[in-house]
Scaffold this motif. Structure first.
Motif, PDB file in Angstrom:
ATOM      1  N   LYS A  40       0.832  -1.211   0.000  1.00  0.00           N
ATOM      2  CA  LYS A  40       0.000   0.000   0.000  1.00  0.00           C
ATOM      3  C   LYS A  40       0.865   1.259   0.000  1.00  0.00           C
ATOM      4  CE  LYS A  40      -4.237  -1.709   2.182  1.00  0.00           C
ATOM      5  NZ  LYS A  40      -5.049  -1.747   3.427  1.00  0.00           N
ATOM      6  N   VAL A  41       2.006   1.183   0.641  1.00  0.00           N
ATOM      7  CA  VAL A  41       2.922   2.327   0.694  1.00  0.00           C
ATOM      8  C   VAL A  41       3.497   2.605  -0.685  1.00  0.00           C
ATOM      9  CG1 VAL A  41       5.078   3.196   1.686  1.00  0.00           C
ATOM     10  CG2 VAL A  41       3.494   1.862   3.100  1.00  0.00           C
ATOM     11  N   ILE A  42       3.734   1.527  -1.448  1.00  0.00           N
ATOM     12  CA  ILE A  42       4.356   1.651  -2.763  1.00  0.00           C
ATOM     13  C   ILE A  42       3.333   1.993  -3.838  1.00  0.00           C
ATOM     14  CG2 ILE A  42       5.685   0.401  -4.521  1.00  0.00           C
ATOM     15  CD1 ILE A  42       6.711  -1.368  -2.152  1.00  0.00           C
ATOM     16  N   GLU A  43       2.169   1.347  -3.757  1.00  0.00           N
ATOM     17  CA  GLU A  43       1.138   1.532  -4.786  1.00  0.00           C
ATOM     18  C   GLU A  43      -0.225   1.566  -4.108  1.00  0.00           C
ATOM     19  OE1 GLU A  43      -0.265  -0.583  -8.965  1.00  0.00           O
ATOM     20  OE2 GLU A  43       1.691  -1.039  -8.092  1.00  0.00           O
ATOM     21  N   ASP A  44      -0.709   2.755  -3.854  1.00  0.00           N
ATOM     22  CA  ASP A  44      -1.899   2.945  -3.024  1.00  0.00           C
ATOM     23  C   ASP A  44      -3.166   2.372  -3.644  1.00  0.00           C
ATOM     24  OD1 ASP A  44      -3.167   4.031  -0.681  1.00  0.00           O
ATOM     25  OD2 ASP A  44      -4.087   5.504  -2.015  1.00  0.00           O
ATOM     26  N   ASN A  45      -3.261   2.332  -4.976  1.00  0.00           N
ATOM     27  CA  ASN A  45      -4.493   1.887  -5.631  1.00  0.00           C
ATOM     28  C   ASN A  45      -4.459   0.419  -6.057  1.00  0.00           C
ATOM     29  OD1 ASN A  45      -2.619   2.139  -7.627  1.00  0.00           O
ATOM     30  ND2 ASN A  45      -3.977   3.163  -9.107  1.00  0.00           N
ATOM     31  N   LEU A  46      -3.538  -0.343  -5.521  1.00  0.00           N
ATOM     32  CA  LEU A  46      -3.434  -1.763  -5.869  1.00  0.00           C
ATOM     33  C   LEU A  46      -4.651  -2.521  -5.345  1.00  0.00           C
ATOM     34  CD1 LEU A  46      -1.420  -3.695  -7.266  1.00  0.00           C
ATOM     35  CD2 LEU A  46      -0.496  -4.216  -5.011  1.00  0.00           C
ATOM     36  N   ASP A  47      -5.193  -3.407  -6.169  1.00  0.00           N
ATOM     37  CA  ASP A  47      -6.379  -4.184  -5.799  1.00  0.00           C
ATOM     38  C   ASP A  47      -5.963  -5.420  -4.996  1.00  0.00           C
ATOM     39  OD1 ASP A  47      -8.779  -5.452  -5.544  1.00  0.00           O
ATOM     40  OD2 ASP A  47      -9.076  -5.844  -7.679  1.00  0.00           O
ATOM     41  N   PHE A  48      -6.407  -5.465  -3.743  1.00  0.00           N
ATOM     42  CA  PHE A  48      -6.074  -6.597  -2.878  1.00  0.00           C
ATOM     43  C   PHE A  48      -7.254  -7.553  -2.707  1.00  0.00           C
ATOM     44  CE2 PHE A  48      -3.124  -3.275  -1.281  1.00  0.00           C
ATOM     45  CZ  PHE A  48      -1.928  -3.934  -1.553  1.00  0.00           C
ATOM     46  N   GLY A  49      -8.205  -7.483  -3.633  1.00  0.00           N
ATOM     47  CA  GLY A  49      -9.407  -8.300  -3.504  1.00  0.00           C
ATOM     48  C   GLY A  49      -9.126  -9.782  -3.366  1.00  0.00           C
ATOM     49  N   VAL A  50      -8.164 -10.278  -4.130  1.00  0.00           N
ATOM     50  CA  VAL A  50      -7.861 -11.707  -4.084  1.00  0.00           C
ATOM     51  C   VAL A  50      -7.272 -12.099  -2.729  1.00  0.00           C
ATOM     52  CG1 VAL A  50      -5.566 -11.416  -5.118  1.00  0.00           C
ATOM     53  CG2 VAL A  50      -6.727 -13.619  -5.276  1.00  0.00           C
ATOM     54  N   LEU A  51      -6.420 -11.232  -2.179  1.00  0.00           N
ATOM     55  CA  LEU A  51      -5.847 -11.522  -0.864  1.00  0.00           C
ATOM     56  C   LEU A  51      -6.911 -11.439   0.230  1.00  0.00           C
ATOM     57  CD1 LEU A  51      -2.356  -9.742  -0.895  1.00  0.00           C
ATOM     58  CD2 LEU A  51      -2.928 -12.107  -1.460  1.00  0.00           C
ATOM     59  N   ASP A  52      -7.819 -10.485   0.084  1.00  0.00           N
ATOM     60  CA  ASP A  52      -8.909 -10.365   1.059  1.00  0.00           C
ATOM     61  C   ASP A  52      -9.803 -11.603   1.027  1.00  0.00           C
ATOM     62  OD1 ASP A  52      -8.027  -7.873   1.869  1.00  0.00           O
ATOM     63  OD2 ASP A  52      -9.313  -6.792   0.456  1.00  0.00           O
ATOM     64  N   LEU A  53     -10.017 -12.138  -0.176  1.00  0.00           N
ATOM     65  CA  LEU A  53     -10.823 -13.351  -0.312  1.00  0.00           C
ATOM     66  C   LEU A  53     -10.142 -14.529   0.380  1.00  0.00           C
ATOM     67  CD1 LEU A  53     -13.139 -15.039  -1.498  1.00  0.00           C
ATOM     68  CD2 LEU A  53     -11.813 -15.229  -3.615  1.00  0.00           C
ATOM     69  N   VAL A  54      -8.854 -14.689   0.130  1.00  0.00           N
ATOM     70  CA  VAL A  54      -8.103 -15.785   0.756  1.00  0.00           C
ATOM     71  C   VAL A  54      -8.112 -15.636   2.274  1.00  0.00           C
ATOM     72  CG1 VAL A  54      -5.822 -16.836   1.020  1.00  0.00           C
ATOM     73  CG2 VAL A  54      -6.644 -16.192  -1.253  1.00  0.00           C
ATOM     74  N   LYS A  55      -7.923 -14.419   2.745  1.00  0.00           N
ATOM     75  CA  LYS A  55      -7.907 -14.180   4.192  1.00  0.00           C
ATOM     76  C   LYS A  55      -9.253 -14.527   4.822  1.00  0.00           C
ATOM     77  CE  LYS A  55      -6.647 -10.724   7.679  1.00  0.00           C
ATOM     78  NZ  LYS A  55      -7.854 -10.825   8.502  1.00  0.00           N
ATOM     79  N   LYS A  56     -10.327 -14.138   4.160  1.00  0.00           N
ATOM     80  CA  LYS A  56     -11.661 -14.427   4.683  1.00  0.00           C
ATOM     81  C   LYS A  56     -11.914 -15.935   4.722  1.00  0.00           C
ATOM     82  CE  LYS A  56     -15.876 -12.914   5.832  1.00  0.00           C
ATOM     83  NZ  LYS A  56     -16.156 -12.057   7.002  1.00  0.00           N
ATOM     84  N   LEU A  57     -11.517 -16.627   3.679  1.00  0.00           N
ATOM     85  CA  LEU A  57     -11.672 -18.082   3.650  1.00  0.00           C
ATOM     86  C   LEU A  57     -10.848 -18.733   4.754  1.00  0.00           C
ATOM     87  CD1 LEU A  57     -11.490 -18.626  -0.215  1.00  0.00           C
ATOM     88  CD2 LEU A  57     -13.528 -18.897   1.210  1.00  0.00           C
ATOM     89  N   ASN A  58      -9.656 -18.204   4.984  1.00  0.00           N
ATOM     90  CA  ASN A  58      -8.810 -18.730   6.057  1.00  0.00           C
ATOM     91  C   ASN A  58      -9.409 -18.461   7.436  1.00  0.00           C
ATOM     92  OD1 ASN A  58      -6.822 -19.881   4.485  1.00  0.00           O
ATOM     93  ND2 ASN A  58      -5.538 -18.056   4.460  1.00  0.00           N
ATOM     94  N   ASP A  59     -10.083 -17.337   7.580  1.00  0.00           N
ATOM     95  CA  ASP A  59     -10.754 -17.043   8.855  1.00  0.00           C
ATOM     96  C   ASP A  59     -11.841 -18.080   9.145  1.00  0.00           C
ATOM     97  OD1 ASP A  59      -9.242 -14.828   9.503  1.00  0.00           O
ATOM     98  OD2 ASP A  59     -10.652 -13.383   8.646  1.00  0.00           O
ATOM     99  N   ILE A  60     -12.606 -18.421   8.121  1.00  0.00           N
ATOM    100  CA  ILE A  60     -13.669 -19.413   8.304  1.00  0.00           C
ATOM    101  C   ILE A  60     -13.066 -20.792   8.549  1.00  0.00           C
ATOM    102  CG2 ILE A  60     -15.711 -20.479   7.266  1.00  0.00           C
ATOM    103  CD1 ILE A  60     -16.005 -17.882   5.598  1.00  0.00           C
ATOM    104  N   SER A  61     -12.004 -21.099   7.819  1.00  0.00           N
ATOM    105  CA  SER A  61     -11.308 -22.368   8.040  1.00  0.00           C
ATOM    106  C   SER A  61     -10.740 -22.434   9.457  1.00  0.00           C
ATOM    107  CB  SER A  61     -10.184 -22.538   7.014  1.00  0.00           C
ATOM    108  OG  SER A  61      -9.526 -23.771   7.191  1.00  0.00           O
ATOM    109  N   SER A  62     -10.271 -21.308   9.959  1.00  0.00           N
ATOM    110  CA  SER A  62      -9.764 -21.259  11.338  1.00  0.00           C
ATOM    111  C   SER A  62     -10.874 -21.567  12.331  1.00  0.00           C
ATOM    112  CB  SER A  62      -9.168 -19.880  11.630  1.00  0.00           C
ATOM    113  OG  SER A  62      -8.017 -19.643  10.844  1.00  0.00           O
ATOM    114  N   LEU A  63     -12.049 -21.003  12.083  1.00  0.00           N
ATOM    115  CA  LEU A  63     -13.206 -21.295  12.938  1.00  0.00           C
ATOM    116  C   LEU A  63     -13.490 -22.795  12.952  1.00  0.00           C
ATOM    117  CD1 LEU A  63     -15.819 -20.515  14.533  1.00  0.00           C
ATOM    118  CD2 LEU A  63     -16.940 -20.244  12.295  1.00  0.00           C
ATOM    119  N   VAL A  64     -13.466 -23.399  11.776  1.00  0.00           N
ATOM    120  CA  VAL A  64     -13.709 -24.839  11.663  1.00  0.00           C
ATOM    121  C   VAL A  64     -12.692 -25.626  12.477  1.00  0.00           C
ATOM    122  CG1 VAL A  64     -13.607 -26.797  10.062  1.00  0.00           C
ATOM    123  CG2 VAL A  64     -14.856 -24.722   9.420  1.00  0.00           C
ATOM    124  N   ASN A  65     -11.429 -25.259  12.343  1.00  0.00           N
ATOM    125  CA  ASN A  65     -10.377 -26.010  13.031  1.00  0.00           C
ATOM    126  C   ASN A  65     -10.381 -25.780  14.538  1.00  0.00           C
ATOM    127  OD1 ASN A  65      -8.681 -27.561  11.019  1.00  0.00           O
ATOM    128  ND2 ASN A  65      -8.746 -25.561  10.022  1.00  0.00           N
TER     129      ASN A  65
END
Length: 230
Positions: A40-65
């Motif tokens: 974000k410091v280097i490129e403020d308008n970079l799209d992090f949607g894919v990383l946000d998706l992975v993080k959200k899926l990992n949060d749910i997987s964490s709940l499961v585990n």
């Protein structure tokens, strides 16, 4: 759980598996936040949607585990319990874990519905099956009535209505609870498979690798950070 050896050995193997899965999810999410913060410091308008998706899926997987770990430990201790009060204590906690897991899962329902209907519509049926298992479980074990009473008056809180408390716990049945846990673990297995199927989608993997590649180019210490999380 793995059932090809003694029950305790099987439980211990399951605990190791669930622990490793939880560690992987949280270490991956830590890395995602590290990458996002620096890019974000280097490129403020970079799209992090894919990383946000992975993080959200990992949060749910964490709940499961987390739920799987708690219930596997409870099952192991219930199997070895030497007196009725030990069983009551463990059964209370089994009900609490299941109740709170569903309560937290409900907060993710909209996200999962959107993912399965918009992003990956071919997975809609798979998510429907998970939610149908949950619906059947809640009906069978009276989630809205009996389970909520146990959670609100016995396992999550100690009711000042001692008669209610006592009359509920004396009806606890270890064998029935064990079967309830098995049914619940069937749900979490299906949910985990659903989450894994999403994470293994080729386009998602490619998009994630592209961002990590960019991060490697911009962040000289990224590999060191990745290695520190192993």
């Amino acid at each position: 759980m793995i059932m090809n050896t003694s029950f305790n050995e099987s439980a211990n193997k399951s605990i190791t598996i669930f622990t490793n899965q939880l560690d992987t999810c949280q270490k991956t999410n830590s890395l995602i936040e590290y990458i996002k913060t620096h890019l974000k410091v280097i490129e403020d308008n970079l799209d992090f949607g894919v990383l946000d998706l992975v993080k959200k899926l990992n949060d749910i997987s964490s709940l499961v585990n987390i739920a799987n770990l708690d219930l596997t430990v409870i099952s192991k201790m219930l199997y070895d319990a030497s007196n009725n009060w030990e069983k009551i204590f463990l059964i209370k906690n089994a009900y609490l874990t299941i109740f709170e897991t569903f309560k937290t899962y409900d907060k993710h329902r909209k996200f999962l519905n959107d993912v399965s209907t918009i992003t990956y519509p071919f997975l809609k049926e798979e998510l429907w099956e998970v939610n149908n298992l949950i619906k059947k479980f809640k009906n069978k074990y009276k989630y809205e009535s009996e389970m909520s009473v146990i959670r609100n008056n016995i396992s999550g809180h100690i009711s000042d209505n001692v008669e209610l408390y006592y009359n509920t716990i004396i009806k606890f049945d270890a064998n029935e609870t064990a079967l309830m846990i098995v049914s619940f673990l069937e749900i979490t297995l299906n949910l985990q498979n659903f989450l894994t199927t999403i994470l293994l989608q080729e386009q998602l993997k490619k998009d994630t690798e592209d961002i990590i590649g960019k991060a490697r180019f911009e962040m000289y210490d990224l590999d060191k950070k990745i290695n520190s999380l192993k």
